[in-house]
Scaffold this motif. Sequence first.
Motif, PDB file in Angstrom:
ATOM      1  N   LEU A   1       0.855  -1.183   0.000  1.00 34.02           N
ATOM      2  CA  LEU A   1       0.000   0.000   0.000  1.00 34.02           C
ATOM      3  C   LEU A   1       0.886   1.226   0.000  1.00 34.02           C
ATOM      4  O   LEU A   1       1.970   1.220   0.575  1.00 34.02           O
ATOM      5  N   ILE A   2       0.403   2.285  -0.636  1.00 28.89           N
ATOM      6  CA  ILE A   2       1.083   3.577  -0.503  1.00 28.89           C
ATOM      7  C   ILE A   2       0.031   4.612  -0.130  1.00 28.89           C
ATOM      8  O   ILE A   2      -1.049   4.663  -0.722  1.00 28.89           O
TER       9      ILE A   2
ATOM     10  N   SER B   1       7.399   7.654   3.588  1.00 26.97           N
ATOM     11  CA  SER B   1       8.316   6.674   4.175  1.00 26.97           C
ATOM     12  C   SER B   1       8.628   5.576   3.168  1.00 26.97           C
ATOM     13  O   SER B   1       9.758   5.126   3.060  1.00 26.97           O
TER      14      SER B   1
ATOM     15  N   ALA C   1      -7.376   6.288   9.232  1.00 31.20           N
ATOM     16  CA  ALA C   1      -5.949   6.008   8.997  1.00 31.20           C
ATOM     17  C   ALA C   1      -5.353   6.896   7.910  1.00 31.20           C
ATOM     18  O   ALA C   1      -4.149   7.106   7.881  1.00 31.20           O
TER      19      ALA C   1
ATOM     20  N   HIS D   1      -1.079  14.373   8.731  1.00 34.61           N
ATOM     21  CA  HIS D   1      -0.544  14.967   9.964  1.00 34.61           C
ATOM     22  C   HIS D   1      -1.074  16.396  10.156  1.00 34.61           C
ATOM     23  O   HIS D   1      -1.383  16.806  11.261  1.00 34.61           O
TER      24      HIS D   1
ATOM     25  N   VAL E   1       6.049  16.649  13.391  1.00 33.59           N
ATOM     26  CA  VAL E   1       6.542  15.692  12.381  1.00 33.59           C
ATOM     27  C   VAL E   1       7.142  16.474  11.207  1.00 33.59           C
ATOM     28  O   VAL E   1       6.444  17.258  10.543  1.00 33.59           O
ATOM     29  N   GLY E   2       8.415  16.261  10.943  1.00 34.54           N
ATOM     30  CA  GLY E   2       9.058  16.813   9.744  1.00 34.54           C
ATOM     31  C   GLY E   2       8.788  18.292   9.541  1.00 34.54           C
ATOM     32  O   GLY E   2       8.846  19.091  10.471  1.00 34.54           O
TER      33      GLY E   2
ATOM     34  N   VAL F   1       5.936  17.587   4.572  1.00 36.68           N
ATOM     35  CA  VAL F   1       5.765  16.214   5.076  1.00 36.68           C
ATOM     36  C   VAL F   1       4.399  16.092   5.755  1.00 36.68           C
ATOM     37  O   VAL F   1       3.668  15.120   5.545  1.00 36.68           O
TER      38      VAL F   1
ATOM     39  N   THR G   1       0.467  10.420   6.435  1.00 38.80           N
ATOM     40  CA  THR G   1      -0.773  10.047   7.123  1.00 38.80           C
ATOM     41  C   THR G   1      -0.455   9.343   8.438  1.00 38.80           C
ATOM     42  O   THR G   1       0.612   8.716   8.579  1.00 38.80           O
TER      43      THR G   1
ATOM     44  N   GLY H   1      -0.019   5.605   7.765  1.00 35.96           N
ATOM     45  CA  GLY H   1       1.292   5.286   7.204  1.00 35.96           C
ATOM     46  C   GLY H   1       2.376   5.349   8.261  1.00 35.96           C
ATOM     47  O   GLY H   1       3.267   4.489   8.317  1.00 35.96           O
TER      48      GLY H   1
ATOM     49  N   ASP I   1       7.409   9.767  15.444  1.00 31.23           N
ATOM     50  CA  ASP I   1       6.839  10.394  16.637  1.00 31.23           C
ATOM     51  C   ASP I   1       5.494   9.789  17.059  1.00 31.23           C
ATOM     52  O   ASP I   1       5.251   9.562  18.244  1.00 31.23           O
TER      53      ASP I   1
ATOM     54  N   GLU J   1      -3.928  -6.849   5.088  1.00 34.70           N
ATOM     55  CA  GLU J   1      -4.762  -5.987   5.936  1.00 34.70           C
ATOM     56  C   GLU J   1      -4.465  -4.512   5.707  1.00 34.70           C
ATOM     57  O   GLU J   1      -3.312  -4.110   5.518  1.00 34.70           O
TER      58      GLU J   1
ATOM     59  N   LYS K   1      10.840  16.172  22.243  1.00 35.20           N
ATOM     60  CA  LYS K   1      11.535  15.696  21.043  1.00 35.20           C
ATOM     61  C   LYS K   1      12.893  16.372  20.990  1.00 35.20           C
ATOM     62  O   LYS K   1      12.969  17.594  20.871  1.00 35.20           O
TER      63      LYS K   1
ATOM     64  N   ASP L   1      13.713  18.012  12.216  1.00 38.52           N
ATOM     65  CA  ASP L   1      14.374  16.747  11.947  1.00 38.52           C
ATOM     66  C   ASP L   1      13.721  15.636  12.774  1.00 38.52           C
ATOM     67  O   ASP L   1      12.903  15.883  13.653  1.00 38.52           O
ATOM     68  N   TRP L   2      14.126  14.396  12.496  1.00 37.54           N
ATOM     69  CA  TRP L   2      13.670  13.253  13.282  1.00 37.54           C
ATOM     70  C   TRP L   2      14.220  13.381  14.706  1.00 37.54           C
ATOM     71  O   TRP L   2      15.266  14.015  14.923  1.00 37.54           O
TER      72      TRP L   2
HETATM   73  C1  LIG Z   1      11.914  14.630   4.972  1.00 40.17           C
HETATM   74  C2  LIG Z   1      11.056  13.792   5.899  1.00 40.17           C
HETATM   75  C3  LIG Z   1      11.064  14.083   7.246  1.00 40.17           C
HETATM   76  C4  LIG Z   1      10.287  13.317   8.128  1.00 40.17           C
HETATM   77  N1  LIG Z   1      10.322  13.625   9.449  1.00 40.17           N
HETATM   78  C5  LIG Z   1       9.586  12.904  10.299  1.00 40.17           C
HETATM   79  C6  LIG Z   1       9.596  13.203  11.696  1.00 40.17           C
HETATM   80  O1  LIG Z   1      10.244  14.131  12.179  1.00 40.17           O
HETATM   81  N2  LIG Z   1       8.837  12.414  12.508  1.00 40.17           N
HETATM   82  C7  LIG Z   1       8.079  11.382  12.036  1.00 40.17           C
HETATM   83  O2  LIG Z   1       7.424  10.722  12.818  1.00 40.17           O
HETATM   84  N3  LIG Z   1       8.032  11.090  10.728  1.00 40.17           N
HETATM   85  C8  LIG Z   1       8.762  11.826   9.852  1.00 40.17           C
HETATM   86  N4  LIG Z   1       8.719  11.525   8.519  1.00 40.17           N
HETATM   87  C9  LIG Z   1       7.864  10.409   8.054  1.00 40.17           C
HETATM   88  C10 LIG Z   1       6.447  10.917   7.749  1.00 40.17           C
HETATM   89  O3  LIG Z   1       5.742  11.146   8.932  1.00 40.17           O
HETATM   90  C11 LIG Z   1       5.650   9.890   6.944  1.00 40.17           C
HETATM   91  O4  LIG Z   1       4.612  10.583   6.363  1.00 40.17           O
HETATM   92  C12 LIG Z   1       5.050   8.751   7.691  1.00 40.17           C
HETATM   93  O5  LIG Z   1       6.020   8.085   8.457  1.00 40.17           O
HETATM   94  C13 LIG Z   1       4.481   7.691   6.766  1.00 40.17           C
HETATM   95  O6  LIG Z   1       3.241   8.115   6.300  1.00 40.17           O
HETATM   96  P1  LIG Z   1       2.876   7.989   4.791  1.00 40.17           P
HETATM   97  O7  LIG Z   1       1.408   8.221   4.696  1.00 40.17           O
HETATM   98  O8  LIG Z   1       3.757   8.855   3.991  1.00 40.17           O
HETATM   99  O9  LIG Z   1       3.146   6.443   4.523  1.00 40.17           O
HETATM  100  P2  LIG Z   1       3.722   5.651   3.211  1.00 40.17           P
HETATM  101  O10 LIG Z   1       5.124   6.060   2.962  1.00 40.17           O
HETATM  102  O11 LIG Z   1       2.734   5.793   2.112  1.00 40.17           O
HETATM  103  O12 LIG Z   1       3.652   4.180   3.780  1.00 40.17           O
HETATM  104  C14 LIG Z   1       4.507   3.751   4.805  1.00 40.17           C
HETATM  105  C15 LIG Z   1       4.258   2.259   5.089  1.00 40.17           C
HETATM  106  O13 LIG Z   1       2.976   2.082   5.678  1.00 40.17           O
HETATM  107  C16 LIG Z   1       2.155   1.231   4.861  1.00 40.17           C
HETATM  108  N5  LIG Z   1       0.812   1.819   4.941  1.00 40.17           N
HETATM  109  C17 LIG Z   1       0.466   3.090   4.644  1.00 40.17           C
HETATM  110  N6  LIG Z   1      -0.828   3.294   4.933  1.00 40.17           N
HETATM  111  C18 LIG Z   1      -1.318   2.103   5.370  1.00 40.17           C
HETATM  112  C19 LIG Z   1      -2.595   1.665   5.839  1.00 40.17           C
HETATM  113  N7  LIG Z   1      -3.656   2.497   5.919  1.00 40.17           N
HETATM  114  N8  LIG Z   1      -2.730   0.369   6.219  1.00 40.17           N
HETATM  115  C20 LIG Z   1      -1.673  -0.483   6.197  1.00 40.17           C
HETATM  116  N9  LIG Z   1      -0.442  -0.128   5.788  1.00 40.17           N
HETATM  117  C21 LIG Z   1      -0.272   1.161   5.383  1.00 40.17           C
HETATM  118  C22 LIG Z   1       2.778   1.245   3.489  1.00 40.17           C
HETATM  119  O14 LIG Z   1       2.510   0.047   2.789  1.00 40.17           O
HETATM  120  C23 LIG Z   1       4.249   1.391   3.822  1.00 40.17           C
HETATM  121  O15 LIG Z   1       4.787   0.137   4.166  1.00 40.17           O
HETATM  122  C24 LIG Z   1       9.489  12.255   7.625  1.00 40.17           C
HETATM  123  C25 LIG Z   1       9.475  11.965   6.257  1.00 40.17           C
HETATM  124  C26 LIG Z   1      10.261  12.723   5.391  1.00 40.17           C
HETATM  125  C27 LIG Z   1      10.243  12.390   3.937  1.00 40.17           C
END
Ligand SMILES: Cc1cc2nc3c(=O)[nH]c(=O)nc-3n(C[C@H](O)[C@H](O)[C@H](O)COP(=O)(O)OP(=O)(O)OC[C@H]3O[C@@H](n4cnc5c(N)ncnc54)[C@H](O)[C@@H]3O)c2cc1C
Length: 274
Positions: free
Chosen positions: A30-31, A36, A74, A78, A101-102, A106, A111, A114, A124, A165, A184, A191-192
């Motif tokens: 899933l994306i 991430s 879900a 953010h 977060v980020g 970001v 989400t 995610g 976080d 799932e 944090k 940053d992370w």
């Molecule tokens: C530059 C940068 C800085 C960041 N800094 C931080 C930070 O400071 N703190 C922090 O916590 N995060 C940080 N992040 C991560 C950010 O919060 C991501 O958005 C988050 O971790 C993942 O969400 P996403 O929706 O992008 O997931 P995706 O990248 O789309 O998916 C991540 C994973 O989850 C799975 N997935 C997604 N949605 C579902 C669902 N509904 N059901 C089951 N599986 C699912 C996907 O298959 C994949 O394996 C950063 C990211 C970047 C690029």
Amino acid sequence: MIPAAFDYVRAESPDEAIALLTEHGDEAKLIAGGHSLLPLMKLRLASPSVLIDVGRLSDLSYVRDGGDHVAVGALTRHRDLETSDLLGQQVPILAHAAGQVGDPQVRHRGTIGGSLAHADPASDLPAVVLALGATLVARGPSGERTIAARDFYRGFLESALEPDELLTEIRVPKVAGAGWSFQKFNRRAQDWAIVGVAAVRNNGASGVALVNMGSTPIFAQGVVDAMAGGASASDAADHAVDDAEPQSDINASIEFRSHLARVLVRRALEEAGG
Ligand SMILES: Cc1cc2nc3c(=O)[nH]c(=O)nc-3n(C[C@H](O)[C@H](O)[C@H](O)COP(=O)(O)OP(=O)(O)OC[C@H]3O[C@@H](n4cnc5c(N)ncnc54)[C@H](O)[C@@H]3O)c2cc1C
């Protein structure tokens, strides 16, 4: 930094996403926001042959009053957590942490589903849902099940979700009026966390969880037990590393990380009214 070739399909409903997962099995991912997964694919640390896009499932993007809890879809981004009035009133630690977060880009894409499903110990929000004692709702081909946040994290980037799932909802207990703190520690803004701490104190009970202190998000049971036994914030913080397995990396040695955890847990408990 170009990902391996993959097919792309956009799911129009949660049921279609589950059907596609069932059809493609382990080959599919899933994306949602992609913030991430795509970096992992560019590094070739993940090479799914099919990407199932759930990012536009607006039915799963909401923050609703669920009675004794707030129900968060879900696919809620953010930024929508950060600005939710309901979360601000009932679960302010989640709204606040989402705002950490980020950077704004970001937060507009990523989400909560995610972030939790990715199971990165440096993220976080997993620590926040652990500290709150949230419940996660997963839907698969044979129906829906609930998973306690404490049972969700299995290993590094590994959750209790089955490959077919979809995480659909996060049920977060209402804690209006409770003490809370989200600490944090990072070297650069946006940053992370090198180490982070989420703490909630509600009617004498505590929930404390750690960011980036092991291969999974960590529930700090030793700290919680010490608080339940009447320890001061300072004494309880001595137990910050009891349940952790800190690693050294480019940002911090094991010793520095452990020191940070003790300092941040003490600060968090003091701020939360420990
Ligand atoms: C530059 C940068 C800085 C960041 N800094 C931080 C930070 O400071 N703190 C922090 O916590 N995060 C940080 N992040 C991560 C950010 O919060 C991501 O958005 C988050 O971790 C993942 O969400 P996403 O929706 O992008 O997931 P995706 O990248 O789309 O998916 C991540 C994973 O989850 C799975 N997935 C997604 N949605 C579902 C669902 N509904 N059901 C089951 N599986 C699912 C996907 O298959 C994949 O394996 C950063 C990211 C970047 C690029």
